[in-house]
Design a protein around this motif. Structure first.
Motif: not given
Length: 134
Positions: A5-23
């Motif tokens: 059946a149809d699926r509502n597939t989520q998306m995000k832009d991917g141009e500006l992403i939040a990334v966890p930073v190393a210690a």
């Protein structure tokens, strides 16, 4: 299992992403950002274990924090102009080819002869004051 059946597939832009930073990483706004071997953001550096992510949209200082406590906004999917290495300069002959991370603002033409650098991306232009990398 395949869809039936149809699926509502989520998306995000991917141009500006939040990334966890190393210690203990300090990343300046406008710096080249990479993911280290464990997937945390670090400033670009000469190392074989980095994966190029893009440009830091802000400054962060994770001094005294553990991995992932601090997050950084990273812009991706654009060509950014980085400094050209003085000792291993990217040239017009490099157009469309990989270039390599030297530090958080510099790229080089080759992998430093000893396989000590990670790929920054594809060269899409060369100016007198820098290299455009996608």
């Amino acid at each position: 299992m395949a869809l039936t059946a149809d699926r509502n597939t989520q998306m995000k832009d991917g141009e500006l992403i939040a990334v966890p930073v190393a210690a203990n990483a300090v990343i300046h706004a406008g710096a080249m950002v990479a993911a280290n071997a464990t997937g945390f953001a670090v400033p670009g550096a000469t190392a074989t274990t980095l994966t190029y992510l893009g440009r830091a949209e802000e400054a962060v200082d994770a001094t005294g924090y553990t991995d992932g406590v601090v997050q950084l906004l990273v812009r991706r999917g654009k060509a950014f102009k980085w400094k050209n290495s003085g000792s291993d300069a990217v040239t017009q002959a490099s157009l469309g080819k990989d270039c390599y991370i030297v530090d958080d603002e510099t790229v080089s033409k080759t992998n430093a002869g000893g396989n000590t650098q990670s790929v920054a991306g594809k060269v899409v232009g060369i100016d007198t004051d820098g290299v455009w990398v996608l």
